[in-house]
Design a protein around this motif. Structure first.
Motif, PDB file in Angstrom:
ATOM      1  N   ARG A   1       1.306  -0.960   0.409  1.00 25.17           N
ATOM      2  CA  ARG A   1       0.095   0.272  -0.416  1.00 25.17           C
ATOM      3  C   ARG A   1       0.176   1.461  -0.030  1.00 25.17           C
ATOM      4  NH1 ARG A   1      -2.570  -1.790   4.466  1.00 25.17           N
ATOM      5  NH2 ARG A   1      -2.333  -0.302   5.951  1.00 25.17           N
ATOM      6  N   MET A   2       2.196   1.768   0.821  1.00 26.77           N
ATOM      7  CA  MET A   2       2.841   2.823   0.985  1.00 26.77           C
ATOM      8  C   MET A   2       3.929   2.497  -0.331  1.00 26.77           C
ATOM      9  SD  MET A   2       2.161   3.806   3.717  1.00 26.77           S
ATOM     10  CE  MET A   2       3.315   5.105   4.157  1.00 26.77           C
TER      11      MET A   2
ATOM     12  N   VAL B   1     -10.071  -9.771  -4.213  1.00 30.52           N
ATOM     13  CA  VAL B   1      -9.144  -9.709  -3.251  1.00 30.52           C
ATOM     14  C   VAL B   1      -9.956 -10.855  -1.777  1.00 30.52           C
ATOM     15  CG1 VAL B   1      -8.733  -8.363  -0.352  1.00 30.52           C
ATOM     16  CG2 VAL B   1      -8.370  -7.006  -2.388  1.00 30.52           C
ATOM     17  N   ALA B   2     -11.440 -10.551  -2.137  1.00 32.57           N
ATOM     18  CA  ALA B   2     -11.858 -12.528  -1.359  1.00 32.57           C
ATOM     19  C   ALA B   2     -11.526 -13.370  -2.063  1.00 32.57           C
ATOM     20  CB  ALA B   2     -13.359 -11.517  -1.261  1.00 32.57           C
TER      21      ALA B   2
ATOM     22  N   ALA C   1      -4.117  -7.055  -1.705  1.00 32.30           N
ATOM     23  CA  ALA C   1      -5.181  -6.535  -0.356  1.00 32.30           C
ATOM     24  C   ALA C   1      -4.163  -5.032  -0.588  1.00 32.30           C
ATOM     25  CB  ALA C   1      -4.427  -7.006   0.638  1.00 32.30           C
ATOM     26  N   GLY C   2      -2.467  -4.900  -0.657  1.00 36.40           N
ATOM     27  CA  GLY C   2      -1.994  -4.127  -0.922  1.00 36.40           C
ATOM     28  C   GLY C   2      -2.184  -3.304  -2.158  1.00 36.40           C
ATOM     29  N   LEU C   3      -2.876  -3.941  -3.302  1.00 34.69           N
ATOM     30  CA  LEU C   3      -2.818  -3.465  -4.264  1.00 34.69           C
ATOM     31  C   LEU C   3      -4.321  -2.318  -4.411  1.00 34.69           C
ATOM     32  CD1 LEU C   3      -0.940  -5.512  -7.236  1.00 34.69           C
ATOM     33  CD2 LEU C   3      -0.824  -2.870  -6.480  1.00 34.69           C
ATOM     34  N   ARG C   4      -5.098  -3.184  -3.710  1.00 37.22           N
ATOM     35  CA  ARG C   4      -6.404  -2.521  -3.616  1.00 37.22           C
ATOM     36  C   ARG C   4      -6.727  -1.276  -3.634  1.00 37.22           C
ATOM     37  NH1 ARG C   4     -10.606  -3.106   1.690  1.00 37.22           N
ATOM     38  NH2 ARG C   4     -11.800  -1.592   1.473  1.00 37.22           N
TER      39      ARG C   4
ATOM     40  N   ASP D   1     -16.364  -4.135  -5.429  1.00 41.06           N
ATOM     41  CA  ASP D   1     -15.657  -5.005  -6.590  1.00 41.06           C
ATOM     42  C   ASP D   1     -13.889  -4.812  -6.271  1.00 41.06           C
ATOM     43  OD1 ASP D   1     -14.726  -5.352  -8.945  1.00 41.06           O
ATOM     44  OD2 ASP D   1     -15.971  -4.161  -9.902  1.00 41.06           O
ATOM     45  N   ALA D   2     -13.837  -4.077  -5.581  1.00 40.27           N
ATOM     46  CA  ALA D   2     -12.163  -4.001  -4.972  1.00 40.27           C
ATOM     47  C   ALA D   2     -12.204  -5.376  -4.147  1.00 40.27           C
ATOM     48  CB  ALA D   2     -11.413  -2.642  -4.884  1.00 40.27           C
ATOM     49  N   GLN D   3     -13.222  -5.588  -3.119  1.00 43.43           N
ATOM     50  CA  GLN D   3     -13.048  -6.274  -2.163  1.00 43.43           C
ATOM     51  C   GLN D   3     -12.889  -7.925  -2.842  1.00 43.43           C
ATOM     52  OE1 GLN D   3     -16.205  -5.032   0.715  1.00 43.43           O
ATOM     53  NE2 GLN D   3     -14.840  -2.671   1.427  1.00 43.43           N
ATOM     54  N   PHE D   4     -14.099  -7.900  -3.614  1.00 43.95           N
ATOM     55  CA  PHE D   4     -14.412  -9.057  -4.289  1.00 43.95           C
ATOM     56  C   PHE D   4     -13.324  -9.721  -4.426  1.00 43.95           C
ATOM     57  CE2 PHE D   4     -15.708 -11.074  -8.110  1.00 43.95           C
ATOM     58  CZ  PHE D   4     -16.465 -12.002  -7.472  1.00 43.95           C
TER      59      PHE D   4
END
Length: 243
Positions: free
Chosen positions: A98-99, A163-164, A179-182, A158-161
């Motif tokens: 993420r960073m 990652v799930a 998750a980091g790219l979310r 959509d993004a959470q989907f």
């Protein structure tokens, strides 16, 4: 001797700062098996003496490891006190990704290419695992069926989907990277929305998402991989055509 004076004369590589030297040595201990997940590190004083650095350098190295999710520190005294190596440091990898995304603003094309590689493997893996738990992914799809959702709210789900799905595939490294790219995924999908055509786009995305789950439940890995590639590329082409 002060608490910052090295207790020994162990050499430190000239290109490393003292706390980096501590990290390097702890890494060597983990690679060799001297330190194992769930095992506690020696105390600050002992580490400082063994590595020839000040205790503040040890504390700095431990704080870095804790921030990266490699270490869990427990204050106080007794058998549960001290710093313990964490066996699943995915949280740290997620934060690091993420960073990096936030600091460098990765090009959309790089994010898309990374998604194609990672998510194709996710779909292949899921399709070959009849017991894969898609409960969270399906619940997110059900949430996306809510007619009152705004475009922004829909695309966050959509993004959470995605990652799930990565979580369900069970590869901890891929799940952490996704998750980091979310945040980056969310930013480019939102930026690419043509709000005048959103009802049509939303309907199409719902159908494509359901198609992904359908291919997985059928156990058809070729179909699942092709559908995820078409899904990601199709949206990206829409983003490019709007810019």
């Amino acid at each position: 001797m002060t608490s910052e004076s090295p207790a020994t004369d162990l050499p430190i590589a000239p290109h490393l700062r003292a706390w980096e030297h501590v990290l390097s040595k702890v890494e060597e201990m983990m690679v060799s098996g001297e330190l194992l997940p769930g095992q506690r590190l020696p105390g600050e004083r002992a580490l400082a003496a063994d590595l020839g650095v000040g205790r503040s350098s040890v504390r700095e190295a431990l704080r870095v490891m804790e921030a990266l999710g490699l270490l869990k520190a427990q204050t106080g005294s007794g058998p549960n006190a001290g710093a313990m190596i964490v066996s699943r440091p995915t949280g740290g990898m997620t934060m690091l990704m993420r960073m990096q995304v936030a600091a460098h603003g990765f090009p959309v094309s790089d994010v898309v290419q990374t998604r194609l590689v990672l998510e194709s493997e996710v779909m292949r893996t899921l399709s070959q695992q009849p017991s894969a738990d898609l409960t969270t992914a399906v619940e997110l799809l059900d949430s996306m069926d809510e007619p009152a959702l705004t475009a922004d709210e829909f695309l966050v789900l959509d993004a959470q989907f995605h990652v799930a799905l990565a979580d369900a595939a069970g590869n901890q490294v891929i799940a952490a990277m996704m998750a980091g790219l979310r945040a980056s995924i969310e930013s480019y999908v939102v930026a690419g929305v043509d709000f005048t055509a959103w009802p049509t786009t939303c309907t199409r995305l719902r159908g494509e998402h359901r198609g992904l789950v359908d291919a997985v439940t059928r156990g058809d890995d070729s179909l699942a991989q092709q559908r995820i590639i078409d899904h990601i590329r199709g949206y990206y082409q829409g983003v490019r055509s709007d810019r």
